[in-house]
Design a protein around this motif. Structure first.
Motif, short mmCIF file in Angstrom:
data_model
loop_
_atom_site.label_atom_id
_atom_site.label_comp_id
_atom_site.label_asym_id
_atom_site.label_seq_id
_atom_site.Cartn_x
_atom_site.Cartn_y
_atom_site.Cartn_z
N ILE A 152 0.82 -1.22 0.00
CA ILE A 152 0.00 0.00 0.00
C ILE A 152 0.85 1.26 0.00
O ILE A 152 0.50 2.27 -0.64
N SER A 153 1.99 1.25 0.69
CA SER A 153 2.82 2.46 0.76
C SER A 153 3.43 2.80 -0.59
O SER A 153 3.42 3.96 -1.02
N ARG A 154 3.96 1.79 -1.29
CA ARG A 154 4.53 2.04 -2.60
C ARG A 154 3.45 2.46 -3.60
O ARG A 154 3.67 3.33 -4.45
N ALA A 155 2.29 1.81 -3.51
CA ALA A 155 1.19 2.18 -4.41
C ALA A 155 0.77 3.63 -4.19
O ALA A 155 0.54 4.37 -5.15
N LYS A 156 0.69 4.05 -2.95
CA LYS A 156 0.31 5.44 -2.66
C LYS A 156 1.37 6.40 -3.17
O LYS A 156 1.04 7.48 -3.69
N GLU A 157 2.63 6.03 -3.05
CA GLU A 157 3.69 6.89 -3.57
C GLU A 157 3.51 7.13 -5.06
O GLU A 157 3.58 8.28 -5.54
N LEU A 158 3.26 6.05 -5.81
CA LEU A 158 3.08 6.19 -7.25
C LEU A 158 1.83 6.99 -7.58
O LEU A 158 1.86 7.88 -8.45
N SER A 159 0.73 6.67 -6.92
CA SER A 159 -0.55 7.29 -7.28
C SER A 159 -0.66 8.74 -6.81
O SER A 159 -1.36 9.53 -7.44
N PHE A 160 0.01 9.08 -5.73
CA PHE A 160 -0.09 10.44 -5.20
C PHE A 160 0.95 11.38 -5.80
O PHE A 160 0.87 12.59 -5.59
N THR A 161 1.92 10.85 -6.56
CA THR A 161 2.92 11.70 -7.21
C THR A 161 2.77 11.73 -8.72
O THR A 161 3.11 12.73 -9.35
N GLY A 162 2.31 10.62 -9.30
CA GLY A 162 2.31 10.50 -10.76
C GLY A 162 3.68 10.23 -11.33
O GLY A 162 3.87 10.29 -12.55
N ASN A 163 4.65 9.92 -10.47
CA ASN A 163 6.02 9.69 -10.94
C ASN A 163 6.12 8.39 -11.74
O ASN A 163 5.33 7.46 -11.54
N PHE A 164 7.12 8.33 -12.62
CA PHE A 164 7.35 7.14 -13.41
C PHE A 164 8.10 6.08 -12.60
O PHE A 164 8.97 6.41 -11.78
N LEU A 165 7.78 4.83 -12.86
CA LEU A 165 8.45 3.69 -12.28
C LEU A 165 9.17 2.97 -13.41
O LEU A 165 8.54 2.51 -14.37
N ASP A 166 10.49 2.86 -13.33
CA ASP A 166 11.26 2.21 -14.39
C ASP A 166 11.16 0.70 -14.28
O ASP A 166 10.73 0.15 -13.26
N ALA A 167 11.59 0.01 -15.33
CA ALA A 167 11.42 -1.44 -15.41
C ALA A 167 12.17 -2.17 -14.30
O ALA A 167 11.64 -3.11 -13.70
N ASP A 168 13.41 -1.77 -14.02
CA ASP A 168 14.19 -2.48 -13.01
C ASP A 168 13.57 -2.34 -11.62
O ASP A 168 13.52 -3.30 -10.85
N THR A 169 13.08 -1.14 -11.30
CA THR A 169 12.42 -0.95 -10.02
C THR A 169 11.10 -1.72 -9.97
O THR A 169 10.75 -2.30 -8.94
N ALA A 170 10.39 -1.74 -11.09
CA ALA A 170 9.14 -2.50 -11.16
C ALA A 170 9.40 -3.98 -10.88
O ALA A 170 8.60 -4.65 -10.20
N GLU A 171 10.51 -4.51 -11.38
CA GLU A 171 10.86 -5.90 -11.10
C GLU A 171 11.22 -6.07 -9.63
O GLU A 171 10.77 -7.03 -8.97
N ARG A 172 11.97 -5.15 -9.08
CA ARG A 172 12.39 -5.24 -7.68
C ARG A 172 11.19 -5.16 -6.74
O ARG A 172 11.15 -5.82 -5.70
N TRP A 173 10.19 -4.37 -7.12
CA TRP A 173 8.99 -4.21 -6.30
C TRP A 173 7.97 -5.33 -6.51
O TRP A 173 6.97 -5.38 -5.82
N GLY A 174 8.21 -6.22 -7.46
CA GLY A 174 7.30 -7.33 -7.68
C GLY A 174 6.15 -7.04 -8.62
O GLY A 174 5.21 -7.84 -8.71
N LEU A 175 6.21 -5.92 -9.32
CA LEU A 175 5.15 -5.60 -10.28
C LEU A 175 5.31 -6.44 -11.54
O LEU A 175 4.32 -6.91 -12.10
N VAL A 176 6.54 -6.59 -12.03
CA VAL A 176 6.81 -7.42 -13.20
C VAL A 176 7.68 -8.59 -12.78
O VAL A 176 8.49 -8.48 -11.85
N ASN A 177 7.55 -9.71 -13.48
CA ASN A 177 8.32 -10.90 -13.13
C ASN A 177 9.77 -10.82 -13.58
O ASN A 177 10.68 -11.21 -12.85
N ARG A 178 9.98 -10.32 -14.81
CA ARG A 178 11.33 -10.24 -15.35
C ARG A 178 11.42 -9.08 -16.34
O ARG A 178 10.42 -8.68 -16.92
N VAL A 179 12.66 -8.59 -16.53
CA VAL A 179 12.94 -7.51 -17.49
C VAL A 179 13.87 -8.05 -18.57
O VAL A 179 14.83 -8.77 -18.27
N TYR A 180 13.57 -7.70 -19.83
CA TYR A 180 14.32 -8.21 -20.98
C TYR A 180 14.80 -7.05 -21.85
O TYR A 180 14.22 -5.96 -21.83
N ALA A 181 15.83 -7.31 -22.63
CA ALA A 181 16.19 -6.39 -23.71
C ALA A 181 14.99 -6.27 -24.65
O ALA A 181 14.20 -7.21 -24.79
#
Length: 257
Positions: A152-181
């Motif tokens: 919930i804390s990370r979700a609120k950070e994204l939704s209350f700022t509108g900031n971009f989340l890059d692919a590597d951070t998205a993987e680290r946070w568990g949003l995506v399973n893996r990042v590829y070229a």
């Protein structure tokens, strides 16, 4: 003849669905939303397809709802009408949907990504929830799904700022399973889809439904529902079918060595 706004490629039991408005960053105008619904209804009725890869052409997965059009037609997109309810169309699809996030997935595009069962990302993928910045409330599930995926804390950070989340951070946070070229993303998603489609079809459909239904229940209730469905399915299982499946799994394991 103009290019279709969605390309569908059938590869055995897998369909590759590509949003194709690259000049508009695959913005979800009414026509594209209607076509997404139509395509998933068509694939749902196709007895040969048992997994879908959903991706975008160009620099974006999708930049979200076409705000210029929405300014003329209205912003209550969660109540868009049963003919173009993409959340319902993807939610009712019985087989796995793998989101291959090739670029920007912004606001409504982020919501579309969250309608998929599994997310893989290109190194160029970027996620953003700009609902609070553009003055629109989410209506396709983002406010509830995102916090359950990344906390919930990370979700609120994204939704209350509108900031971009890059692919590597998205993987680290568990949003995506893996990042590829970038050039490896769709082939990797295609391979994963074929692996899923290779499972027992009755189990695959039933397992997806059990996970999704249980995710919407309190934990204790979900555990009880798993036991109920497991017992009901066990009545149809024979020793012979289990032994045959065991041999297939063993052979597959040997092939991976």
């Amino acid at each position: 003849m103009s290019d279709p706004i969605i390309h569908v490629e059938r590869d055995g039991a897998v369909a590759i669905v590509t949003l194709n408005r690259p000049e508009a960053l695959n913005a979800l105008n009414r026509a594209l939303r209607m076509e997404i619904c139509r395509v998933f209804e068509e694939l749902k009725a196709d007895p040969d397809i048992r997994a879908v890869v959903l991706t975008g052409s160009g620099r974006a997965f999708t930049a979200g709802v076409d705000l210029k059009e929405a300014g003329q037609t209205g912003f209550a997109l969660g109540a868009d009408g049963s003919d173009i309810d993409i959340a319902q169309a993807l939610g009712a699809y019985p087989w796995p949907i793998i989101g291959a996030i090739n670029g920007f997935a912004i606001t409504g595009g982020f919501e579309l990504a969250l309608m998929c069962d599994v997310l893989l990302a290109s190194e160029h993928a970027k996620f953003a929830d700009t609902h609070a910045r553009v003055g629109i409330m989410p209506g396709w599930g983002l406010s509830q799904k995102l916090s359950r995926l990344i906390g919930i804390s990370r979700a609120k950070e994204l939704s209350f700022t509108g900031n971009f989340l890059d692919a590597d951070t998205a993987e680290r946070w568990g949003l995506v399973n893996r990042v590829y070229a970038a050039d490896e993303l769709v082939p990797a998603a295609r391979k994963l889809a074929h692996e899923m489609a290779g499972c027992d079809p009755v189990l695959l459909r039933g397992y997806k439904k059990m996970i999704d239904d249980g995710f919407a229940m309190p934990f204790g209730e979900a555990l009880r529902e798993e036991i109920r469905r497991s017992a009901a399915h066990a009545a149809s299982v024979t020793a012979e079918s289990v032994e045959a499946a065991r041999k297939q799994v063993t052979e597959r394991g040997r092939g991976l060595n």
